[in-house]
Motif scaffolding. Structure first.
Motif, short mmCIF file in Angstrom:
data_model
loop_
_atom_site.label_atom_id
_atom_site.label_comp_id
_atom_site.label_asym_id
_atom_site.label_seq_id
_atom_site.Cartn_x
_atom_site.Cartn_y
_atom_site.Cartn_z
N MET A 124 0.83 -1.19 0.00
CA MET A 124 0.00 0.00 0.00
C MET A 124 0.87 1.25 0.00
O MET A 124 0.63 2.20 -0.75
N ALA A 125 1.88 1.25 0.85
CA ALA A 125 2.77 2.41 0.95
C ALA A 125 3.52 2.64 -0.35
O ALA A 125 3.66 3.78 -0.81
N ARG A 126 3.98 1.57 -0.97
CA ARG A 126 4.76 1.72 -2.20
C ARG A 126 3.93 2.35 -3.31
O ARG A 126 4.42 3.19 -4.07
N GLU A 127 2.65 1.95 -3.42
CA GLU A 127 1.80 2.55 -4.45
C GLU A 127 1.65 4.05 -4.24
O GLU A 127 1.68 4.84 -5.19
N VAL A 128 1.48 4.45 -2.99
CA VAL A 128 1.33 5.87 -2.70
C VAL A 128 2.63 6.63 -2.97
O VAL A 128 2.62 7.71 -3.57
N ILE A 129 3.74 6.06 -2.55
CA ILE A 129 5.04 6.71 -2.73
C ILE A 129 5.34 6.93 -4.21
O ILE A 129 5.92 7.94 -4.60
N GLU A 130 4.89 6.00 -5.04
CA GLU A 130 5.12 6.12 -6.49
C GLU A 130 4.04 6.95 -7.19
O GLU A 130 4.11 7.17 -8.39
#
Length: 229
Positions: A124-130
């Motif tokens: 979830m965090a990676r999608e937001v960060i990208e």
């Protein structure tokens, strides 16, 4: 997506991870806020990343966005154990590639089943960060799980793992206790004053989206190098 000064590349789509309860709560204002957040995200072409549940505030945000922009606008990520425990009439009769019964895609969006909670939070965090400008994390009212994910995300910001905004959607004063705790932690020397605003607040959905668009990274964060974390 990184674009150079002469690039005509389209910016990456904004993505917001919403943390919230799998219960609607006792006050109708909570459900109304979830619906309003979903509506505004859809109207602003902001994709949702969330915990993959179908009930409570969690399901309401997802359903609202899918009803306006379709299933590709929502990505639910849920651990295997919760799929087995949560499965009810909202789950489809068909299975995904791994044999799991998942929520109806045309109602709740795409669902990815993962092995554990750590993998879920990392994805979830990676999608937001990208994600593009305006991406970040919003917390609607919720219980232990909401609070744990919210504070871990804020801690990752403080440690320099990411620089996306983290916003409390403080409906009906739900998070007043948390904001008071932050003030006390600053006063007592446990949180740097400059990091008090890692968690920003809003009282309605429009204000929360604005807070993420205008989010300023704290100069007091720890300058740690996490590589490809």
């Amino acid at each position: 997506m990184t674009s150079g000064p002469n690039s005509n590349a389209t910016p990456a789509q904004a993505k917001i991870c919403v943390y919230c309860g799998s219960s609607p709560g006792k006050n109708p204002a909570y459900l109304k806020a979830a619906q309003e957040l979903g509506r505004l995200m859809a109207e602003n072409n902001i994709a949702l990343v969330y915990g993959g549940g179908t009930v409570g505030l969690m399901g309401e945000v997802a359903k609202t966005i899918v009803s306006i922009r379709g299933p590709d606008a929502v990505h639910g990520i849920i651990p295997e154990a919760l799929v087995k425990w949560e499965r009810d009439a909202t789950y489809s009769s068909t299975t995904d590639a791994n044999g799991y019964h998942v929520p109806e895609e045309q109602v709740y969006g795409r669902t990815t089943v993962v092995k554990d909670m750590h993998t879920r939070k990392q994805m979830m965090a990676r999608e937001v960060i990208e994600g593009g400008p305006g991406s970040g994390f919003i917390a609607l009212p919720g219980g232990y799980g909401t609070m744990e994910e919210l504070l871990e995300t804020a801690t990752w910001n403080q440690l320099g793992i990411h620089s996306k905004g983290v916003c409390l959607l403080n409906i009906n004063g739900f998070y007043n206790g948390l904001t008071e705790w932050i003030k006390t932690a600053v006063d007592e020397g446990f949180v740097k004053a400059g990091n008090a605003d890692i968690l920003v607040t809003a009282t309605d959905a429009e204000g929360a989206l604005k807070a993420l668009r205008e989010y300023k990274v704290s100069d007091a964060r720890y300058g740690l190098d996490w590589g490809s974390e």
